[in-house]
Design an enzyme around this catalytic site. Structure first.
Site, PDB file in Angstrom:
ATOM      1  N   ASP A 227       0.873  -1.169   0.000  1.00  0.00           N
ATOM      2  CA  ASP A 227       0.000   0.000   0.000  1.00  0.00           C
ATOM      3  C   ASP A 227       0.915   1.225   0.000  1.00  0.00           C
ATOM      4  O   ASP A 227       2.093   1.146   0.343  1.00  0.00           O
ATOM      5  CB  ASP A 227      -0.935  -0.028   1.217  1.00  0.00           C
TER       6      ASP A 227
HETATM    7  C1  BGC Z   1      -4.959   3.316   0.300  1.00  0.00           C
HETATM    8  C2  BGC Z   1      -5.043   2.392  -0.896  1.00  0.00           C
HETATM    9  C3  BGC Z   1      -4.925   3.198  -2.156  1.00  0.00           C
HETATM   10  C4  BGC Z   1      -3.612   3.966  -2.116  1.00  0.00           C
HETATM   11  C5  BGC Z   1      -3.398   4.825  -3.338  1.00  0.00           C
HETATM   12  C6  BGC Z   1      -3.758   4.239   0.254  1.00  0.00           C
HETATM   13  O1  BGC Z   1      -3.858   5.243   1.201  1.00  0.00           O
HETATM   14  O2  BGC Z   1      -4.936   2.563   1.491  1.00  0.00           O
HETATM   15  O3  BGC Z   1      -6.254   1.691  -0.878  1.00  0.00           O
HETATM   16  O4  BGC Z   1      -5.018   2.388  -3.281  1.00  0.00           O
HETATM   17  O5  BGC Z   1      -3.614   4.836  -0.996  1.00  0.00           O
HETATM   18  O6  BGC Z   1      -4.284   5.885  -3.316  1.00  0.00           O
END
Ligand code: BGC
Length: 825
Positions: A227
């Site tokens: 993530d």
């Molecule tokens: C989230 C993800 C997301 C990523 C990119 C993170 O803060 O947990 O689900 O895909 O950001 O935006």
């Protein structure tokens, strides 16, 4: 550059260590690194699960916004999910995105979870089956998927540091199960790991989840990516199986990887494996025909609008109706800020810039005529104040000028780095290319707009800042706010906030300027965020009195309230299941004035409804996507017969939720899932707690009778057929839910678990035979910790079928003759 198939082994054999190291992290926030000399292009990823945002939060190219997680799943409609998946795939193609960062298939374990709304509810099979249908649609448009977040990412507070302790059965039977179903049905190209630790190891370093379960047991051969900012080490993450650090530029990869290879804490073989994982995405993307670094385009048409309207209609759940609904198409008073606001999506990574969000108010005016619709705000319901642009003198969608610099206002003739017009005052530093700021300098920005208010009054504005900011009114500094960096403040989530009041005269011009300077942040990188909005300073009690007094005078009243993206978002959990301040008082006061008021609750999770006994009609809405207003209109005025079913248990009080005793972190930021396999309705069953509204509950304007249940056990499935009769006088759709209970299991089991479902349309007075096919392994197995395999247990089972988990009308038994152990579906 065109994205073409590559020979992965050949490319790996020709890459230098430096190139390999680069490939294991993103190039920037949304792209992978290219190695053009070997035909390796840069690929684009995009959020999110319920719309395709593209590469920008601020001033994003619009996209079609569909209902979010828990409410989308209320449709219980796999065909609809598949159609939406195809549409999302088309949106991704228009945005030049090779891979969609979704679906989110964590569990809505607690109503307080800041991101529970984003998941498909509290049942793993419902989640897995619906996510599969959505994923297949996306994949059929040749766009790759990335189920997320592996695993137990069910809480937001301290999400980057917290640890989940969980039994093996709960991990497998509840939290990993949706991922396993999607792996089996959709063969995903990638997975995103969770921020949190699972049994002491962060998702991005969790070899047990990535290697042992997903790769070895399930046969996954694609790419594990972290993530965003969720990679926590160099060698350990690579050695545990994490292929890709996202985003870039890297914190833990690049040069550090080269160094680790030099010191042999990463072998070149392990590095090759990481690179291989990333390169599999190139071959996945090659099927799409989407070029590298494509321009972001738009795609909107009547079919998309119609599909979104249908999705939103099916997501609405009629929780109670004592003869009030549907309303008649005549004069109505609608109360609530969100009637005018169009809360089409919640916060965080789900945020998209929708094409044409239709608010409930817009739809009422369109359908009933302006003279038949009266609106009052009721009580403001937000954390973020409305945009300064609301009172802009020049009426436009983007009335605010936003200029960036790398020097403060005091420097005369400072050079403008960029200039945009925007709809609101909002900065998120990660949207900036750090290269545009000179070394040692911070980002400076100034927003300016001339406002002209319609009413002389005191107004209240806020400054929510990580970094420093000031507000100037007509050139004079009116407020200053300087803050330290706090975790989560980069996206504005936890940034400290101040409020100031100012008296403004109607018809007079005021130049509002908001200056911002970023901070050095926690890593010495330029960081920070800014938000600023304004509203008329009125005591909420005055608004509530106005609404309640008015409600007496109308035959038809709707009050709409609940949560919104200020409360359901990333990085923070809710501190209480109650609605935001003043909302309960508003609903109760209006119900006291007019007991026939229709109450609409907009939320992605359950909220306490202390006035519920007084309400004759309660409709659950949520983040319904861009057609939300039209869909609510359709249900409230009988254009569509509601068919939605809750995907989570709605407890009477927070304490009744299965996670209530284990949602808080201890001092070491750890959390043990004490509810174990008894999450959600399983807890209510075993503890004999009546919910306010049960999992699977949802009314219709007609009634259905289920009869003649037949069960047959085949090689791989257990097939049910059931007669569904529409016993009312309106056409409608029924959801047939099948719950299985083992009679003599060798291990403790839930009283019942959902194992299959289908949705059927039935004309008034007619009957249809519904077929439900349950996967035999899923229906009759438990995870057997003593042999580290699943056991399909022989013996007798009950299967109960009905229209809700608390309304099971008919039961049958069936027998599994032979026991069998298995590893993958
Ligand atoms: C989230 C993800 C997301 C990523 C990119 C993170 O803060 O947990 O689900 O895909 O950001 O935006």
């Amino acid at each position: 550059m065109e994205v073409k198939q590559i020979d992965i082994d050949d490319v790996i054999s020709k890459l230098t260590v430096e190139e390999k190291a680069k490939l294991t992290s993103g190039r920037d926030f949304w792209h992978t690194h290219p190695v053009h000399r070997l035909g390796v292009p840069s690929l684009r990823f995009s959020d999110g699960p319920y719309g395709v945002r593209g590469t920008k939060f601020t001033d994003a190219v619009p996209t079609a916004s569909i209902p979010s997680g828990t409410v989308l799943a209320c449709s219980w409609n796999t065909e609809l999910m598949y159609e939406l998946g195809k549409m999302m795939g088309d949106q991704a193609r228009a945005k030049g995105a090779h891979l969609l960062l979704g679906p989110t298939i964590n569990m809505a374990r607690s109503p307080l979870g800041g991101r529970s709304f984003e998941s498909f509810g509290e049942d793993p099979i419902l989640t897995g089956v619906l996510a599969s249908a959505l994923s297949q649609g996306i994949k059929d448009r040749k766009v790759m998927i990335c189920p997320k977040h592996l695993a137990c990412n069910d809480k937001e507070d301290s999400r980057m540091a917290m640890n989940v302790e969980i039994s093996e059965r709960a991990l497998r039977e509840i939290y990993m199960l949706p991922f396993m179903i999607v792996q089996k049905n959709n063969d995903p190209e990638s997975y995103m790991t969770a921020y949190n630790k699972i049994r002491g190891k962060h998702g991005s370093e969790n070899e047990y989840l990535m290697r042992d379960i997903v790769e070895k047991e399930w046969g996954f051969k694609g790419c594990f990516m972290s993530d965003w900012f969720g990679t926590v080490s160099t060698a350990d993450s690579i050695n545990a199986g994490l292929h890709l650090e996202m985003p870039g530029p890297p914190i833990w990869r690049g040069k550090l990887v080269e160094n680790c290879v030099y010191h042999n804490t990463i072998t070149e073989e392990s590095l090759n494996e990481a690179v291989r994982g990333v390169l599999t995405l190139v071959n996945g993307a090659a099927k799409s025909g989407i070029p590298e670094d494509a321009d972001e385009g738009q795609l909107h048409n009547k079919e998309i609008v119609a599909l979104n309207r249908q999705a939103a209609r099916e997501a609405l759940v009629l929780m109670r109706n004592e003869g009030i609904l549907p309303l008649q198409k005549k004069k109505v008073l609608v109360i609530g800020e969100s009637a005018k606001k169009a809360n089409y999506c919640a916060g965080g990574a789900c945020t998209v810039n929708a094409y044409h969000p239709v608010s409930l108010y817009d739809s009422l005016v369109e359908n009933l005529g302006e003279s038949n619709v009266d609106w009052v705000i009721g009580a403001p319901n937000r954390r973020v104040l409305p945009s300064l642009g609301l009172y802009a003198k020049e009426k436009s969608k983007k009335p605010i000028t936003y200029r960036t610099y790398d020097e403060p206002r005091s420097v005369r003739d400072r050079k403008i780095l960029s200039e945009l017009t925007v709809p609101e005052v909002n900065v998120m530093m990660f949207e900036f290319d750090p290269a545009s700021i000179r070394p040692g300098h911070h980002l400076h920005a100034t927003f300016s707009v001339t406002i002209n208010v319609p009413e002389s009054s005191k107004y209240r504005y806020n400054l929510k800042v990580a970094g420093s900011a000031q507000v100037l009114i007509n050139g004079d500094v009116h407020a200053t706010h300087v803050t330290d960096y706090v975790s989560g403040s980069d996206m504005g989530m936890n940034a400290p906030e101040i409020f100031k009041e100012v008296y403004l005269e109607a018809g007079k011009d005021y130049l509002f300027e908001v200056d911002f300077e970023s901070t050095s942040g926690k890593d010495g990188l330029s960081a920070g965020s800014l938000g600023c909005g304004i509203e008329k300073a009125v005591a909420p009690e005055d608004y509530i009195k106005e609404a309640a007094d008015l409600a007496k005078k109308y035959d038809q009243v709707i009050v709409i309230t609940g949560l919104n993206k200020d409360f359901e978002t990333e990085g923070i959990d809710r501190s209480t299941m109650d609605m935001p301040p003043h909302q309960d008082l508003l609903v109760e006061s209006v119900l006291d004035s007019n007991p026939n008021t229709v109450v609409i609750i907009e939320s992605g999770t359950a909220v306490t409804l202390p006035w519920e006994k007084k309400a004759k009609a309660i409709l659950h809405s949520g983040y319904l996507g861009e057609e939300l207003g039209n869909a609510i209109f359709d249900v409230v005025f009988g254009e569509y017969n509601p068919s939605g079913k809750l995907t989570f248990t709605w407890p009477k009080r927070y304490e009744d939720n299965s996670a209530a005793t284990s949602f808080e972190l201890d001092k070491s930021l750890s959390l043990t899932y004490l509810d174990d396999i008894y999450m959600g309705y399983r807890h209510n069953d075993i503890s004999k707690i009546d919910p306010l509204f049960a999992f699977g509950h949802g009314l219709s304007y007609t009634t259905f009778k289920f009869d003649n249940l037949k069960v047959s056990v085949a090689d791989h499935t257990i097939d049910l057929s059931v007669d569904v009769k529409n016993t009312g006088d309106r056409d409608g759709s029924a959801v047939v839910q099948a719950y299985v209970s083992p009679k003599n299991s060798s291990v403790p089991q839930a009283v019942k678990s959902l194992k299959g479902f289908t949705k059927v349309f039935c004309k008034a007075g007619a009957s249809v035979t519904a077929k439900v096919s349950m996967d035999k392994k899923l229906a009759c197995s438990f995870y057997n910790t003593s042999i580290k395999q699943w056991t399909l247990e022989a013996g007798e089972y009950n299967v109960a079928v009905g229209s809700s988990s608390d309304k099971l009308e008919i039961t049958e038994t069936f027998e599994i003759e032979k026991c069998a152990n298995w590893i993958m579906l």
